[in-house]
Design a protein around this motif. Structure first.
Motif, short mmCIF file in Angstrom:
data_model
loop_
_atom_site.label_atom_id
_atom_site.label_comp_id
_atom_site.label_asym_id
_atom_site.label_seq_id
_atom_site.Cartn_x
_atom_site.Cartn_y
_atom_site.Cartn_z
N VAL A 229 57.72 41.56 72.87
CA VAL A 229 58.55 42.76 72.71
C VAL A 229 59.99 42.48 73.10
N ASN A 230 60.18 41.68 74.12
CA ASN A 230 61.54 41.54 74.64
C ASN A 230 61.97 40.10 74.86
N ALA A 231 61.31 39.16 74.22
CA ALA A 231 61.75 37.77 74.36
C ALA A 231 61.67 37.03 73.02
N ILE A 232 62.75 36.36 72.66
CA ILE A 232 62.67 35.42 71.55
C ILE A 232 63.25 34.08 72.01
N ALA A 233 62.92 33.03 71.27
CA ALA A 233 63.42 31.71 71.64
C ALA A 233 64.16 31.10 70.45
N VAL A 234 65.12 30.24 70.77
CA VAL A 234 65.74 29.43 69.72
C VAL A 234 65.54 27.96 70.05
N LEU A 235 65.33 27.19 69.00
CA LEU A 235 65.31 25.73 69.15
C LEU A 235 66.73 25.28 68.85
N ASN A 236 67.50 25.03 69.92
CA ASN A 236 68.91 24.71 69.72
C ASN A 236 69.11 23.20 69.50
N LYS A 237 70.32 22.85 69.08
CA LYS A 237 70.69 21.46 68.79
C LYS A 237 69.80 20.91 67.67
N ALA A 238 69.46 21.77 66.73
CA ALA A 238 68.63 21.35 65.61
C ALA A 238 69.25 20.15 64.89
N ASP A 239 70.59 20.06 64.95
CA ASP A 239 71.28 18.96 64.25
C ASP A 239 70.96 17.60 64.84
N THR A 240 70.49 17.57 66.08
CA THR A 240 70.26 16.27 66.72
C THR A 240 68.83 15.75 66.52
N ILE A 241 68.03 16.51 65.79
CA ILE A 241 66.65 16.07 65.54
C ILE A 241 66.65 14.94 64.51
N ALA A 242 65.91 13.89 64.81
CA ALA A 242 65.79 12.79 63.85
C ALA A 242 64.66 13.14 62.89
#
Ligand code: GTP
Ligand code: MG
Length: 516
Positions: free
Chosen positions: A223-236
């Motif tokens: 209800v009150n939490a979401i997540a982001v996978l940040n620095k997606a650009d650095t994924i190989a």
């Protein structure tokens, strides 16, 4: 009853909790009443969203992108070890708040940012309050936090204190306790944007659990939490099966994997490139940058591809674009952003700097995060705020040593929750109990509770998006009947309480689709 803060309440649920606080205020001790006053103040303020995560996961960068202004120091400086609250104000102003309650105005640095060094004894600082004129902040207050899991114990404890997780040990000093109790009971953030990067470590889930326990003394959940996978650009991308060498596809696959690790604590995990989002949204990306990128786009492709292998090669390779300029591009866009921009220019040589900025913004994934924030948080601000406020009221009553007072507050809450209008609150509560594992449910039933409780759209609630009304009505009625019998037979007492709420939710959905 009207009072100044009611004009700004998020909706009817917040209103009913506000009324409850007003009514009770004269029936409780001065200390509890002071706590209620604080609950009322918070009910009238925008939703408090904490941006949390490990150190250097890109929290401040993302805060800047969301606000649309580069104002939070990133990377270095003592400010990254402090909690900063960004809230709406009619003039831009930054204040240092000291632990003894003193405040001191802090001038912005020349670049318009909060200075990275404060020039005061940081041990005495509670947090920083930044009032900004940016419109986004009218809808939510954004709280930038120092990294959890950080080795710096002092910043962790500052975060915990501000967010209400701190256990106050000194309760024999009666004088201080009053403030601490009220502060703790109401201090928690109401929603969490959790920032993770590739490879959520096993203890990240623990960090999330610890953090979410601190949100307004109630558990966080879908209800009150979401997540982001940040620095997606650095994924190989070659390290991710099924990505076909595509960075964004790899990021999407990893996000889905992390969603299954973090669920049901968070509603969703979305890939994002905070750095590019920040540069595109906060004026960081300039027409001079666009010009430099055009020059790079003119290079022979073999040369450019070689340069883009690593940051070192990119800045040191012999080329007409000054290496200082290249370093600047790297800081603003990193290699992925530079490659993306060059490709956009090659596809459309006449592209304007503005259109290039737009293309970078699209590539950053920020828009999806914004949308999700507005669906998950803004649309539910009323329920989230009301539930957090009720939890605070309960905590305040609990902390009062007076059993009579505790009973009065308890009874008033029961009366409120029994009203049909308050059903949404009960559903949120049931959902949170199930999501946090406090009430154990078979997995398919858990999922059903989450679906019914955390969607705003009836089709989605019933797991039948786009279905016709008669179909929806029949399904809702069938499930209402099922949950009613589950509540009576074959459920533990805790499950039974949840089942009653779910039964009622289906019943109300049925009434709604049948009538329309
Ligand atoms: N390549 C890349 N770098 C990023 C991204 N987001 C942030 N960074 C960089 O990561 C570093 C840390 O970013 P911050 O925003 O300061 O991270 P933080 O989580 O606030 O850090 P602390 O407050 O110290 O815990 C900075 O150098 C950012 O430029 C991203 O999406 N991609
Ligand atoms: Mg930071």
């Amino acid at each position: 009853m009207t009072s100044p803060e009611q004009g700004r309440l998020a909706g009817p649920l917040s209103m009913s909790v506000a009324n409850l606080c007003h009514r009770l205020q004269s029936q409780v001790s001065a200390r509890t009443a002071a706590g209620f006053a604080e609950v009322l103040r918070r009910l009238g303020a925008p939703l408090q969203v904490a941006v949390a995560g490990r150190i250097k996961s890109g929290k401040s960068t993302l805060v800047n992108a969301l606000i649309g202004r580069r104002v939070a120091p990133t990377d270095i400086g003592e400010c990254t070890r402090l909690v900063t609250r960004f809230q709406y104000g009619t003039v831009d102003r930054v204040e240092i708040v000291f632990t003894d309650g003193r405040k001191q105005v802090l001038p912005f640095a020349a670049d318009g940012m909060i200075p990275a060094e404060l020039g005061v004894d940081i041990e005495q600082v509670s947090h920083i309050e930044a009032y900004l004129t940016n419109a986004v902040l009218q809808g939510m207050t954004v709280i930038d936090t120092p990294g959890l899991g950080s080795l710096d114990a002092a910043s962790v404890s500052r975060t915990e204190q501000l967010l209400g997780a701190a256990k106050h040990a000194k309760d024999d000093e009666g004088s201080d306790e009053l403030d601490d109790t009220s502060r703790n009971a109401v201090a928690g953030a109401e929603a969490v944007l959790y920032v993770v990067t590739q490879g959520v470590r096993a203890d990240d889930q623990q960090a999330l659990a610890a953090f979410t326990a601190a949100t307004a003394s109630r558990e966080a959940g879908p209800v009150n939490a979401i997540a982001v996978l940040n620095k997606a650009d650095t994924i190989a991308p070659e390290s991710v099966e099924g990505a076909d060498g595509d960075v964004w596809k790899a990021a999407t696959i990893l996000s889905e994997k992390q969603a299954s690790t973090l669920k049901p604590r968070v509603a969703d995990v979305l890939p994002v490139i905070g750095l590019i989002a920040e540069s595109a949204e906060s004026g960081g990306f300039t027409s001079a940058d666009a010009e430099a990128l055009r020059q790079l786009a003119d290079l022979d492709d073999d040369v450019l591809q070689t340069m883009l292998i690593s940051a070192d090669i990119f800045t040191t390779w012999e080329c007409d674009v000054p290496s200082g300029t290249r370093l600047r591009l790297l800081e603003k866009l990193d290699l992925f952003g530079i490659a993306h921009a060059v490709e956009a220019i090659r596809k459309e040589p006449e592209i304007t700097a503005g259109a290039l900025r737009r293309s970078l913004l699209d590539a950053s994934g920020l828009e999806a995060v914004r949308q999700r924030l507005s669906i998950v948080f803004a649309a539910r601000a009323d329920g989230i705020k009301a539930a957090a406020a009720l939890a605070s009221v309960t905590a305040l009553a609990h902390a009062s040593g007076d059993p009579g007072e505790r009973q009065r507050v308890h009874d008033a809450i029961e009366v409120l929750l029994a009203k049909p209008e308050a059903h949404q609150l009960r559903l949120l509560e049931a959902l949170t109990l199930v999501a946090s594992g406090a009430v154990d449910m078979p997995e398919d039933l858990s999922e059903e509770v989450l679906r019914v409780g955390s969607n705003a759209d009836i089709g989605a609630q019933l797991g039948k998006p786009g279905a016709a009304r008669p179909d929806l009505a029949a399904h809702a009625l069938e499930r209402a009947g099922w949950w009613r019998s589950f509540a009576s037979f074959g459920a533990t007492p805790a499950q039974s309480r949840v089942a009653h709420v779910v039964h009622r939710a289906y019943f109300l959905i049925w009434q709604q689709v049948r009538e329309a």
